[in-house]
Write an enzyme that holds these catalytic residues in place. Structure first.
Site, PDB file in Angstrom:
ATOM      1  CB  VAL A   1      44.325  52.345 -11.763  1.00 46.49           C
ATOM      2  CG1 VAL A   1      44.609  52.907 -13.141  1.00 46.49           C
ATOM      3  CG2 VAL A   1      42.847  52.131 -11.786  1.00 46.49           C
TER       4      VAL A   1
ATOM      5  CG  ASP B   1      29.379  48.660 -32.341  1.00 50.32           C
ATOM      6  OD1 ASP B   1      28.474  48.025 -32.393  1.00 50.32           O
ATOM      7  OD2 ASP B   1      30.529  48.197 -32.500  1.00 50.32           O
TER       8      ASP B   1
ATOM      9  CG  HIS C   1      -6.023   1.266   0.944  1.00 49.91           C
ATOM     10  ND1 HIS C   1      -5.073   1.622   0.226  1.00 49.91           N
ATOM     11  CD2 HIS C   1      -5.491   0.602   1.931  1.00 49.91           C
ATOM     12  CE1 HIS C   1      -3.970   1.325   0.785  1.00 49.91           C
ATOM     13  NE2 HIS C   1      -4.225   0.602   1.760  1.00 49.91           N
TER      14      HIS C   1
ATOM     15  CB  CYS D   1      -0.797   0.132   1.233  1.00 45.09           C
ATOM     16  SG  CYS D   1      -1.876  -1.472   1.522  1.00 45.09           S
TER      17      CYS D   1
ATOM     18  CG  HIS E   1      -1.871   4.528   4.616  1.00 46.60           C
ATOM     19  ND1 HIS E   1      -1.689   4.536   3.393  1.00 46.60           N
ATOM     20  CD2 HIS E   1      -2.037   3.190   4.903  1.00 46.60           C
ATOM     21  CE1 HIS E   1      -1.755   3.226   2.911  1.00 46.60           C
ATOM     22  NE2 HIS E   1      -2.009   2.504   3.868  1.00 46.60           N
TER      23      HIS E   1
END
Length: 1885
Positions: free
Chosen positions: A1824, A1841, A1587, A1304, A1546
């Site tokens: 730098v 560009d 079930h 089950c 369950h």
């Protein structure tokens, strides 16, 4: 021409023709035009095995020549040699040539009744009518042995389970089996057995050619296979005694067929086998008549059943036998038989007939006496009385309701969410009433529960949350105050009065309206005390009495005494006027004035109905001291509407003292409530809408223990009482409902015995404190001349058996110290109304008990309190008088609502009145002054007449006005004013989960962004099921709402085959829409629900087992076999030689076999001593199961017929669930997966507890019984076969396949395995789920284990099938089996986002666990508690790993390290390249090397990031003893144990499981420190579905997902009373109705299976996954999902209307040549080619598949930079590292142009990240000095560009620094993917 030359030329011609045929194009269209148009051919005949060209010709004629033929009056006929032989040869049907009898002959022949010809079971084709029988011998037909052609055709068709005409002889076996190798092997094996040997590769040879090859060596005799099949047909489908020999003789005598042709007919019967065994020999002959005609048609012969020659044959319609001669012929035989019988009787010394004659006479006499008595009884008592007194009581059917503790929490929560959702916006009377009921049930657990929710109420969400918090806190304070108090009955309902109106159209309308003058019960009591104009009585004053006395005395007194008397009289008057103790009329008025000042209704300002008075709740617990009781306000000379009477010598009279006692008690009850704690009460007559029902509500709200009876016991009735208890049942109260007929003396005795018997004897063990016997039936219309059976029965109920009831209680009372108070239902109707049978007499007769209380000996055990019940509106007896109640009240009397009358009667149960009843009988007049109306009947008649007259006048005026308006203004004058009902249309949406805005997502969990590795998060993207309620959508409607929507009803009707979609001509008109599947009539979609819903509900869900669904299995006749020993030789029977030899082999000497020479068959005789297995049937007690909806058909979904016939039924459920799950994921073509993943990365981990049980049944039971079973049945029984079919028909994957078998718990175990498979890297997409079927074998064995619900016992207890599964209830008694499948599609979150599939839930955790040592396989265990394993010890502080801020800090540090590593590695590539150049020499390619190495660096960086996120996000808790797996899995999403909102249990409805599981969940929550007062919602789905074993967890997981999506928590509607044992589990709430919440964050699913299988899965709302994403990723995903939703929506609608939901794949996505290359290239992906997704050569081992675009761009930049050794900057940034929602960060570091550019790109997040990375790279390239990590980079601008290439522009400090460093220009390259951005900068000096 010589024959040999002709043969040679023919061969040459044939060769040339074939060559031409193969080499030249087919010009059939042109050919048709030639003979159809040029030659106008009218008769076209095709010579061939099947009508191929004929079919094409028919289509051409219809398409092109229909109008042409009509114009030329051409009538074309297209025929085929194979099926139209008769038409071609102009042979008429033999039936048409049969002689017809003339009318004269019919008249001369004695008529005989026509015998109805039994219809055999349906064969494959309609059976033609046999030729009429003839008296003469039949004409024999030249015999012909069986041809190999027919034999092969039949054997193949029989194996394929198809008719002959569906199996073309032009096809080979390989083509016919459609790829089923096992079927192919079976056919070849059968042919081998049949013919002895087979030619080479017979499977590739067309059947025609194969037959020709076999014909050369074929003997014409039937072989082993065909003989066996024919024998099996005869034994299994023919009636007893109709053997092969019989059939052959019949065919010979009937049609003149020889042995060979008989064989052919028997062969053809194999493909037309009846569905069931034929019932009689006539049926069998009819069957063979039809087969013979079919054979004759195919063989080209004509059958005749009469003589072929002879003059008399034609005219003989059958010989006529003289009946007298026949009788004479048989008389001697009958005489002989009779004499033999008498001789045998004498031998046995037994006299024939004597014994039976005597007994017959006695029985007849006894029967006559009994009938006479019955007739007398019936005549005296009548039919109604006879039926009415039948007993109905059954202790087994009792319903006990006492779980107030659970309903209190449920009601509190419902009220809380009603406030939040705006349903409850102010404190009205209903709200106050709810609060009182909650206070009545207050306990510490409830207070903690409320406190948690109020403390965690998010007020910031809005005003409704603030209101909920304020009112909730007040209610909590109230509950704390009354915690130690007894529950009380306190009615705060509005007081209502009758209102009758006559509308303008003449309709009489009645309603209950609120009274403005009397708003609550406190004022109602005051009104009752005041009485009315009709209740005033003229009584003499004291002064008047004294004056009369004075006059009487003064007449007889002397003068002196007169003076003395006058002085005394004057003094007395002064005393009377000055005394305050002597009541006078004036004093009464003064008191009334004083009393009415503070309580005048018009001055009342604290009405709790006003919205501003929510502080009314705060004052509820306060007890009010009554300073001036209501009794002090009773006016003088006025009788209150409610009063107590005292018995005097003149009868019962109003008693002010006793009335004051009663009214004061009522006032106290109205103000402070009335408790009934520890009171045991019996109530009868408490049906819905009755006074008794209102009394019952009051009793249980006051804490009483009540047993209530009902004469109409049903599920609906018990639900009514259960709902009443759930709402009103107070702490300590109990409500017991039993079936009871007060008209039955047996029931009276049984009821009282049940109440007083000890529990160990099956009783209650109660001692009653009060009896309220209000049972009655109406007798309207019965006058003095019509006292009928019903009247007598009513009298028995209301008087006779009421007295018996009291007597029975008296006899059972154990002591004299606790008398039971009986409230007698008296009536003022002493014949007043008339025409009410014996009603008045019954009520008057009850008043004798007031005297008998004194005169008899039961006064110490019963007390009597008569309640004269006034006019009560709305009850079953008085509802017809409602319309005149208003008029009655205008007379100055009072009518009552049911609540008011119940309040009056409950006032008789106050301690003061109870004490009074123990002193003397009490008469309570609750008549409202009705007795003061003279001629009440006249008043009521006049009121009714006036009303009806007014209504008639207004109706007539209305009609006349309407006619006038239509004449003047036209027929449509009312159109604008007519009420138009807008009826809803169905809107089947198939929605994906709703996506919130990104801002809402971020509010949920702002810290989660970037915290998780999405390739290690598993999500559910699709789910579906096939179960007792159809699919997941329809099941959810029933689970959540308890009914189907219009859309749900349509889908269920479609599933069950009630409707189908039609698009085309219908009844001569074009029609597109739904039609009834049976009648083919159109049906509007809005009518589908109303038309089919009842049948849908009857044949879906849990119900009585329907045998047609399970191969005829009927549990009421469950078949078993038993071995017996034969006691004498049995009669012989016939069978084949092979079968006979098998019998001989088994039974040896106890079996004789002999050959029948005529037919070659054998007779078999079983001899004494042999053992046989004989079937027997038992009544099995498991009659109910959860079954797939009746009418469910795989064909509806589009599954092919050959697949349906091949596979086990459970495979069909799995296929449908799988395709629906894929569609739920938006996958309309499963091959789409291979656009994103390799074929090896799609797996299947679904499993089952039992697998193909139908196949197992066939393999064992049917095979043992030697029934026909397919030879490959074994493969269908394997549990992994279902997954195999999914792959073969849908997926064509090559990924992992794992098949869990966890009983089950299979489905949750499957999810666990699926997640492990994904997380281990073996797959990225996995199908998970479970499935199991229902069959009688499993049902029987479960019953043997006492695991399942016993239906017989349940029926005895009054349960219907749908309520036999009752998890958590006191009466649960075993699980209910079901069948079906459930499938989920799970994948990595990363893949789901890329594909744009809907994410339904996140699988946060799964686990499985075994239990401890034991000896019971199914015993429940608590091993799954290990998901909460966590060491606490004496540790005081939580682990820092649970703090997401801590983890985020660690992750960020690690990401910085990875970034640094990646940048370093990229900068080292130049050095590596130089070394590689030396190693590889001239073959070295710098570009290729850099490209590949860059990709490797990127991949390694990505892996490290993934590992870091796993370490600090996904898996930080694993292997840590301080963090439980459950806690850790939640914490990964920044959730806690308090955030699990729902636990899907369950919940099998077994006693052990529900307790064990509740304990497990409770302990899990408690151990992990879940807050007190915060229980999880317990969802128990199996109450609805049953079930299904393997599918259980899958259905539960589907439900959990639907809970997350909707926020609605479905209740367990069968939970009528929750087990007291479960009260101890404070962390679980057991709702019985659905509750709409404001959202559920996480759901736990637990599953337990036989065999120590415990499993748990936790799913989290997908919002917590989306919180991990950045804005652009989320919004891109949302766009993809929206597009996919539209595509799926269209597909689903087409699928349903065209029955094409399931489309089986016929080819893999690759050709045979590419199969292995695809397997061997993990980067192979499909491409779209001609609208199909396929692999191609260019997608395999492609140069572009490994190295990504980012790596290529970066490598290109690096190869350029390789020329210089300085001024290089490389930077790498994760996309998630840049927060573009931080406005301050954007403003400080990006220029306006940059921001504008990035925001306008398709992926702003990537664009911003790339730009930032470029800035960092430029800074590094400048070389730098840095100003720190927080320095702004806005001076470095990245522009584009005209070509889109990035350019660097320096500003400000950056420009100065570049100039100082000598940098003239900086070149930049940027690249990114969905993971990171990389930039390379080069400075030019």
């Amino acid at each position: 021409m010589k024959p040999e030359i002709e043969q040679e030329l023919s061969h040459t011609l044939l060769t040339e023709l074939l060559a031409y045929q193969f080499a030249s194009p087919v010009r059939w269209i042109e050919t048709q035009d030639v003979f159809l148009k040029q030659h106008n051919t009218e008769r076209i005949i095709e010579i061939g095995p099947s009508p191929t060209l004929a079919g094409m010709a028919n289509r051409t004629i219809k398409a092109k020549y229909e109008s042409y033929d009509a114009a030329l009056s051409l009538q074309r006929q297209v025929l085929c040699y194979s099926k139209d032989a008769k038409e071609i040869y102009y042979k008429p049907d033999p039936a048409d040539l049969a002689p017809k009898e003339t009318p004269k002959q019919e008249e001369s022949t004695p008529s005989a009744p026509a015998a109805a010809t039994p219809t055999p079971a349906a064969a494959a084709a309609p059976t033609p009518a046999p030729a009429p029988a003839s008296a003469g011998p039949v004409e024999s037909i030249p015999d012909e042995p069986v041809k190999a052609n027919l034999l092969i055709h039949v054997l193949v068709a029989q194996k394929l389970k198809k008719p002959l005409d569906a199996v073309p002889m032009t096809k080979a076996i390989k083509d016919l089996v459609n790829g089923k190798s096992t079927v192919q092997n079976e056919i070849l094996g059968d042919l081998g057995k049949e013919f002895g040997s087979t030619p080479e590769k017979p499977e590739d040879t067309p059947l025609e050619e194969l037959a020709e090859q076999f014909q050369d060596s074929f003997s014409g005799q039937l072989g082993k296979t065909s003989t066996s099949l024919i024998g099996r047909l005869m034994s299994s489908k023919m009636p007893g005694g109709f053997s092969i020999t019989t059939a052959r003789k019949y065919l010979e005598s009937r049609f003149g067929l020889g042995a060979g042709r008989q064989d052919s007919v028997l062969l053809m019967a194999l493909t037309n086998e009846p569905a069931n065994r034929l019932g009689s020999e006539a049926d069998a002959k009819t069957f063979f008549d039809g087969i013979a005609q079919k054979y004759a048609s195919s063989a080209g012969i004509s059958l005749s059943s009469g003589a072929g020659s002879g003059a008399g044959a034609a005219n003989s319609g059958g010989a006529v036998v003289d009946s007298a001669a026949l009788d004479a012929l048989t008389a001697e035989n009958k005489k002989l038989a009779k004499q033999q019988l008498e001789v045998l009787a004498r031998y046995l010394q037994s006299r024939l007939k004597q014994g039976s004659l005597k007994s017959f006479i006695k029985e007849k006499e006894a029967s006559a006496v009994l009938q006479k008595e019955l007739d007398l009884w019936e005549a005296e008592h009548g039919e109604f009385y006879a039926k009415g007194i039948q007993p109905t009581f059954s202790a087994l059917k009792s319903r006990t309701y006492d779980s107030y503790w659970n309903w209190a929490r449920q009601d509190v929560l419902s009220m809380y969410f009603d406030i939040i959702f705006g349903k409850l916006t102010s404190v009205d009377r209903e709200t106050i009433n709810q609060c009182i009921q909650i206070m009545n049930r207050a306990n510490p657990t409830l207070i903690k529960f409320m406190q948690y929710h109020i403390d965690h109420c998010p007020e910031y969400k809005g005003e409704t949350y603030k209101l909920a918090k304020r009112l909730g806190q007040q209610l909590i304070d109230n509950c704390k105050q009354v915690l130690t108090e007894d529950p009380v009955y306190k009615d705060v309902s509005r007081i209502t009065g009758p209102k009758t109106k006559v509308s303008a159209k003449g309709n009489i309308e009645y309603e209950e309206t609120q009274k403005d003058s009397v708003r609550k019960f406190e004022q109602y009591v005051y009104e009752m005390a005041q009485g009315g104009a009709m209740t005033k009585v003229s009584q003499p004053t004291i002064q008047e009495d004294l004056a009369r006395v004075y006059k009487a005395i003064s007449k007889q007194a002397s003068k002196d005494s007169k003076l003395e008397l006058q002085r005394v009289y004057e003094d007395l008057l002064k005393v009377v006027e000055s005394s305050k103790e002597i009541e006078t009329e004036q004093l009464t008025k003064d008191i009334l004035q004083a009393a009415t000042v503070p309580t005048t209704p018009t001055e009342e300002v604290d009405d709790p109905c006003t919205p501003s008075s929510d502080d009314e709740i705060a004052s509820l617990p306060d007890k009010t001291s009554i300073i001036q009781p209501v009794s002090s306000t009773i006016p003088s000379q006025t009788i209150p509407f409610l009063h107590i009477q005292k018995k005097t010598k003149d009868g019962w009279e109003y008693n002010k003292k006793l009335s004051s006692l009663y009214l004061d008690g009522l006032e106290s009850a109205a103000i402070n409530g009335l408790t009934f704690k520890d009171k045991y009460v019996l109530v009868t007559g408490a049906g819905a809408g009755s006074i008794g029902a209102e009394i019952l509500q009051g009793l249980i709200s006051g804490g009483a223990k009540v047993i209530v009876t009902t004469s109409r016991f049903s599920k609906k009735v018990t639900e009514y009482y259960q709902n009443m208890y759930a709402r009103y049942g107070a702490a300590g109260s109990t409500l017991i409902v039993v079936p009871f007929n007060q008209g039955s003396k047996q029931d009276v005795d049984a009821l009282v015995q049940y109440i007083y018997d000890e529990p160990k004897k099956g009783g209650l063990g109660w001692d009653l404190d009060a009896i309220i016997p209000f049972a009655a039936i109406p007798e309207n219309g019965n006058g003095l001349d019509n006292i009928d059976s019903k009247s007598e029965f009513a009298h028995r109920i209301m008087l006779t058996n009421l007295l018996r009831l009291l007597g029975a209680v008296k006899s059972k009372k154990p002591t004299d110290t606790r008398p039971a108070q009986c409230i007698l239902p008296l009536s003022p109707n002493h014949g007043t109304f008339g025409f009410d049978g014996l009603y008045s007499e019954s009520k008057i007769s009850l008043e004798t008990l007031f005297n008998r209380w004194y005169s008899e000996d039961w006064g110490s055990k019963l007390t009597v309190c008569g309640a004269v019940i006034g006019w009560t509106r709305g009850t079953g007896l008085m509802s017809a008088n409602n319309i005149i109640a208003e008029g009655i009240e205008k007379l100055g009397v009072r009518t009552f609502s049911q609540k008011e009358m119940a309040f009056n009667i409950l006032g008789l149960l106050t301690p003061e009145i109870v004490q009074l009843c123990q002193e003397e009988p009490v008469m309570a007049d609750l008549n409202g002054g009705l007795q003061f109306i003279d001629n009440l009947k006249d008043f009521t008649s006049k009121l009714r007449t006036d009303l009806l007259e007014t209504a008639d006048i207004r109706r007539a005026v209305s009609i006349e006005s309407a006619i006038e308006q239509k004449v003047v203004n036209g027929d449509n004058v009312d159109a604008n004013y007519s009420k138009v009902m807008v009826e809803p249309r169905a809107n089947m949406k198939f929605d994906f989960p709703t996506l919130k805005s990104y801002d809402e997502i971020k509010q949920i969990a702002p810290e989660l962004e970037g915290m998780l590795d999405l390739e290690n998060v598993v999500v559910v993207t699709g789910f579906a099921e096939v179960g007792p309620w159809g699919n997941s959508r329809t099941r959810w409607e029933m689970e959540a709402y308890g009914e189907f929507s219009l859309e749900g009803a349509i889908e269920m009707a479609w599933i069950m085959g009630f409707i189908k979609y039609h698009n085309g001509n219908l009844q001569g008109k074009p029609y597109s829409g739904w039609v009834d599947a049976k009648t083919q009539t159109p049906i509007d979609e809005k009518d589908i629900k109303s038309k089919y819903e009842e049948e849908i509900l009857e044949h879906s869900g849990i119900r009585l087992i329907e045998p047609e669904l399970f191969n005829g299995y009927d549990p009421k006749k469950k078949q078993m076999i038993q071995e017996i020993v034969v006691q004498h030789d049995l009669e012989p029977f016939e069978c084949s030689k092979e079968t006979a030899e098998q019998y001989k082999h088994e039974h040896g000497e106890k079996c004789e076999i002999f050959e029948i020479e005529e037919s070659g068959e054998y007779t078999v005789r079983i001899l004494k001593g042999a053992t046989l297995y004989v079937p027997k049937a038992l009544r099995f007690d498991r009659l109910v199961a959860g079954q797939i909806p009746t009418g469910w058909d795989a064909r509806t979904y589009g599954i092919p017929e050959d697949t349906i016939s091949q596979v086990d039924p459970i495979t069909l459920y799995v296929l449908v669930a799988t395709v629906e799950a894929l569609l739920s994921a938006g996958i309309t073509d499963p091959y789409e997966f291979y656009k994103y993943v390799h074929v090896s990365e799609v797996g299947n981990c679904s499993g089952s507890g039992m697998g193909g049980v139908s196949a197992l049944r066939g393999m064992f039971k049917d095979r043992y019984a030697d029934k026909p079973v397919q030879n490959d049945i074994l493969q269908e029984s394997f549990i992994n076969t279902m997954s195999a079919w999914v792959n073969m028909l849908l997926l064509s994957s090559s990924g992992p396949i794992k098949t869990p078998v966890g009983a089950c718990a299979t489905a949750v175990e499957s999810v666990d395995i699926g997640i492990e498979t994904i997380l281990s890297g073996k797959a990225k997409v996995v199908l998970v789920g479970g499935y199991d079927d229902f069959q009688e074998e499993g049902s029987y064995e479960f019953a043997n284990m006492n695991a399942t619900s016993n239906s017989i016992e349940e029926f005895k207890h009054g349960r219907t099938p749908k309520e036999m599964s009752r998890p958590t209830t006191t009466t649960r008694n075993g699980f209910m089996e079901a069948q079906g499948s459930g499938i989920q599609v799970i994948m990595t979150a990363d893949l789901a986002l890329k594909m744009g599939v809907p994410i339904h839930a996140v699988l946060a955790m799964t686990a499985t666990a075994t239990d401890k040592i034991g000896r019971s396989v199914p015993a429940p265990g608590k091993g799954i508690l290990t998901t909460a394993r966590e060491h606490h010890g004496n540790l005081k502080y939580p682990s820092p790993l649970l703090n997401i801020k801590y983890r985020k800090r660690q992750l960020n540090k690690r990401l910085e390290q990875i970034k640094s590593w990646e940048e370093t590695e990229l900068s080292y590539l130049q050095e590596e390249a130089e070394l590689a150049k030396e190693e590889f020499g001239d073959e070295f390619s710098m570009h290729e090397f850099l490209k590949e190495r860059t990709e490797e660096v990127y991949r390694e960086s990505k892996r490290q990031v993934s590992d870091a996120k796993k370490q600090w996000g996904n898996s930080f808790y694993k292997s840590d003893p301080r963090i439980a797996p459950l806690r850790g899995a939640l914490a990964a999403f920044n959730l806690t144990i308090d955030d699990i909102g729902v636990a899907s249990f369950h919940g099998t409805s077994t006693v052990a499981n529900d307790k064990n599981e509740s304990a497990t969940i409770n302990n899990m929550m408690k151990h992990l420190g879940r807050s007190e007062g915060n229980p999880v919602f317990g969802v128990f789905q199996k109450y609805l579905t049953g079930h299904p074993k393997g599918a259980a967890g899958a259905w539960m997981l589907n439900g959990a997902i639907q809970i997350l999506e909707s926020g609605l928590v479905p209740g367990n509607r069968n939970a009528d009373n929750v087990d007291k044992l479960l009260e101890q589990y404070e962390y679980v709430l057991y709702p019985s109705r659905s509750i709409q919440t404001d959202g559920i964050k996480a759901v736990s699913v637990t599953s337990f299976g036989f065999g120590q299988k415990g499993a748990q899965a936790v799913v989290v709302h997908p919002d917590y996954l989306f919180a991990v994403l950045d804005r652009s990723t989320y919004e891109e995903y949302a766009t993809k999902v929206s597009a996919r939703n539209k595509k799926t929506y269209r597909y689903m609608h087409n699928a349903i209307t065209r029955n094409t939901m399931f489309v089986a794949k016929d080819k893999a996505p690759y050709s045979d040549e590419l199969e292995q290359p695809v397997y061997l290239d993990p980067l192979a992906r499909v491409e779209e080619n001609k609208k199909k997704l396929v692999f191609s050569d260019k997608t395999i081992q492609s140069n572009q598949s490994y190295v990504g675009e980012v790596a290529q761009k970066t490598a290109k930049a690096l190869s350029t930079l390789n020329k210089s050794s300085k001024g290089v900057g490389v930077d790498v940034e994760l996309l998630s590292a840049i927060n573009i929602d931080n406005e301050t960060f954007i403003e400080r570091n990006f220029t306006g142009n940059e921001v504008e550019y990035c925001l306008n790109t398709a992926h702003p997040q990537a664009s911003f990240t790339g730009t930032w990375s470029a800035k960092e790279a430029v800074f590094k390239a400048l070389g730098v000095e840095s100003k720190g990590a927080g320095a702004s980079l806005i001076d470095i601008e990245i522009t584009r560009d005209v070509n889109g290439a990035p350019k660097v522009i320096l500003h400000g400090e950056a420009k100065k620094a570049a100039a100082k460093a000598g940098v003239k220009n900086v070149n930049i390259s940027i690249s990114h993917d969905d993971f990171q951005a990389t930039a390379v900068a080069l400075s030019e000096f």
